[in-house]
Design an enzyme around this catalytic site. Structure first.
Site, PDB file in Angstrom:
ATOM      1  N   LYS A  91       3.828  -6.099   9.222  1.00  0.00           N
ATOM      2  CA  LYS A  91       3.586  -4.839   8.530  1.00  0.00           C
ATOM      3  C   LYS A  91       4.789  -3.938   8.733  1.00  0.00           C
ATOM      4  O   LYS A  91       5.191  -3.642   9.863  1.00  0.00           O
ATOM      5  CB  LYS A  91       2.324  -4.183   9.089  1.00  0.00           C
ATOM      6  N   ASP A 112     -12.896   4.933   9.019  1.00  0.00           N
ATOM      7  CA  ASP A 112     -12.834   4.396   7.653  1.00  0.00           C
ATOM      8  C   ASP A 112     -13.429   2.994   7.602  1.00  0.00           C
ATOM      9  O   ASP A 112     -12.751   2.029   7.244  1.00  0.00           O
ATOM     10  CB  ASP A 112     -11.396   4.392   7.147  1.00  0.00           C
ATOM     11  N   GLY A 156       0.830  -1.196   0.000  1.00  0.00           N
ATOM     12  CA  GLY A 156       0.000   0.000   0.000  1.00  0.00           C
ATOM     13  C   GLY A 156       0.859   1.238   0.000  1.00  0.00           C
ATOM     14  O   GLY A 156       2.085   1.180  -0.117  1.00  0.00           O
ATOM     15  N   THR A 196       4.114  -2.088   3.712  1.00  0.00           N
ATOM     16  CA  THR A 196       4.150  -3.369   3.004  1.00  0.00           C
ATOM     17  C   THR A 196       3.886  -4.464   4.029  1.00  0.00           C
ATOM     18  O   THR A 196       4.381  -4.398   5.156  1.00  0.00           O
ATOM     19  CB  THR A 196       5.529  -3.582   2.351  1.00  0.00           C
ATOM     20  N   VAL A 197       3.100  -5.452   3.640  1.00  0.00           N
ATOM     21  CA  VAL A 197       2.762  -6.540   4.558  1.00  0.00           C
ATOM     22  C   VAL A 197       3.301  -7.852   4.001  1.00  0.00           C
ATOM     23  O   VAL A 197       3.073  -8.183   2.830  1.00  0.00           O
ATOM     24  CB  VAL A 197       1.236  -6.648   4.767  1.00  0.00           C
TER      25      VAL A 197
END
Length: 512
Positions: free
Chosen positions: A39, A133, A19, A23-24
């Site tokens: 993460k 969100d 994203g 990063t995962v």
């Protein structure tokens, strides 16, 4: 992207998601014989103190809110390059967004699922936290365990936007997903509280239960549009969703628990539809949640998610479903998993830097800075900021050790960025209002004129890590661009250090 072999003590198996902010990776814990989601803060945001704070605060928040509906944070750590990482339990069942992409869920399942999402968000509200969100991409599924291998838990993702309500009045950065974001989240001066989550939950309910796709246009003042429900949904649910999505916060339910109670009453005043441990179809038969929503009846293959809202959804993806596996919602418990915050800035290594330290100055593109004694600099680009030509806007980082300053709280330093697009949308004071530090106490804003720029300056005193962080911004008259400088001053510096540093920031070249 090259996969690391190890992150801390964990062997890395594969990439789960990328994203904007993290990063995962899927890691393997050999000691516990278990897989975990790791993460890692993205490199292009690692220089920004505010993003780093939010990243670590997220892990601390989940650790503090010990509850059966919240996922456990195993540990946090730091890579050799200074970037922090968090090790979380792995959500292995994909996201609601993935499943809705193949078709609607059965009405009874969708209604029960909405109640479980409300219950998970209600845990946050009880602890004074607003999520901000709530979307299908942030609703995940996880295998319930060996005692019931066909059941799933419901999880809520992306706490990177969450914020303690005690500081909500200072949280003015625009954050959220269009179509699910409450109207007040688009107002820089509004207070965002639990009713913003109620709005998001109501929009999620419309997506799950309405006969027609929800209108993704921004909400407008006035009564909420009528909701036409799918067959099998009790008619009284429409009024509940209409109130949840009211334009004005005062017209909504006060929190997620109140919304869940209203859904229960609307479904059947004599029963509690959210208490069963499994979702059932007609005549009480278990329903295959993973398959029943798809138009072909085939299992939904989880897909890799991108962007900040989908990071841990991606952490739950990539698993190959076993043939004809019948997933059932286990409604007795849920969990909350996290992703990363949005709305800040960072420096990307290897950007547009063109100068070398010399004569006590450094040049990166149109930016030239006078370096304090003992400091050097690295050129960069301003992550997340793009000019009218689509290219990243320029930035630089300066410090005694510029590549380490954001990771090491003992190091002073500064980030300097230039943005014409930001100047076109907001003022320096408005931009700084988007960049509060929740764990720090701000001094009153002041102005100072340095090098032809009228600067707005806000200094923060902090209880942990760096004792002081200074946010400053001004409009450069010749470039018609906003110049932003985030400073961590030396602990022994005097009151003139910030103004002297700002006086050494120069912008050259023609207007863009």
């Amino acid at each position: 992207m090259t996969a690391p072999q190890r992150i801390g003590p964990f062997a890395i198996e594969r990439l789960l998601g990328v994203g904007s902010f993290a990063t995962v990776w899927l890691g393997y814990d050999a000691v516990l014989d278990a897989r975990v989601a790791i993460k890692v803060l993205a490199e292009n945001w690692s220089h920004d103190l505010r993003v780093r704070e939010r990243f670590l605060d997220e892990a601390r928040l989940l650790r503090r809110l010990e509850h059966e509906r919240l996922i456990r944070v195993h540990t946090v750590g730091e890579l050799p390059d200074g970037r922090p990482y968090a090790v979380l339990a792995w959500a292995d069942g994909g996201s609601l967004r993935d499943r809705l992409a193949t078709g609607d869920l059965p009405a009874a399942i969708a209604l029960r699922l909405l109640g479980e999402v409300c219950a998970g968000v209600a845990v946050l509200h009880r602890h004074g936290v607003v999520h901000r969100d709530v979307t299908p991409g942030n609703v995940l599924f996880r295998s319930a365990g060996p005692d019931d291998p066909d059941a799933e838990q419901v999880l809520i993702a992306d706490l990177g936007l969450a914020k303690a309500l005690a500081a909500a009045s200072g949280l003015t950065a625009r954050a959220g997903t269009p179509g699910y974001m409450a109207p007040e989240q688009d107002d820089p001066g509004a207070v965002v509280d639990t009713r913003a989550d109620v709005y998001g939950l109501g929009r999620l309910g419309i997506r799950l239960l309405a006969a027609e796709p929800p209108d993704a246009r921004p909400p407008r003042p006035g009564p909420a549009p009528d909701v036409r429900l799918r067959a099998g949904v009790p008619p009284a649910v429409a009024a509940v969703l209409a109130r949840a999505t009211a334009y004005h916060p005062a017209d909504r339910y006060p929190d997620a628990a109140a919304l869940r109670a209203a859904l229960t009453r609307a479904t059947d005043p004599g029963e509690r539809p959210f208490a069963p441990t499994r979702a059932s179809g007609p005549a009480g038969r278990p329903v295959d949640v993973n398959r029943a929503g798809g138009p072909t009846g085939r299992p939904v293959a989880p897909t890799q998610a991108g962007g900040p809202a989908g990071l841990i959804a991606a952490a739950g993806s990539g698993r190959r479903p076993r043939a004809r596996r019948s997933y059932r919602l286990r409604l007795a418990g849920a969990a909350v998993v996290s992703a990363v915050a949005v709305g800040a800035v960072g420096a990307e290594s290897g950007g547009v830097g063109s100068g070398r330290p010399g004569d006590g100055t450094y040049t990166a593109g149109p930016l030239t800075v006078a370096l304090p004694a003992g400091w050097s600099a690295v050129g960069a680009t301003w992550a997340g900021q793009y000019g009218a030509d689509g290219e990243p806007e320029p930035a630089l980082v300066m410090s005694p050790q510029p590549r380490r300053w954001a990771a090491d709280p003992r190091l002073p330093g500064a980030f300097v960025g230039l943005s014409a697009t930001t100047a076109a949308r907001t003022t320096p004071a408005g931009f700084l209002a988007e960049r509060t530090h929740g764990d720090c106490a701000p001094a009153p804003a002041r102005t100072t004129r340095q090098a032809g720029v009228e600067w707005t300056v806000v200094a923060y005193r902090c209880e942990r890590d760096r004792p002081s962080i200074v946010e400053s911004a001004g409009l450069h008259p010749a470039r018609r661009a906003l110049v932003y400088v985030q400073i961590a001053p030396p602990t022994d510096s005097g009151p003139d250090f910030v103004d002297t540093l700002l006086a050494g920031v120069r912008v050259t070249g023609p207007p863009r």
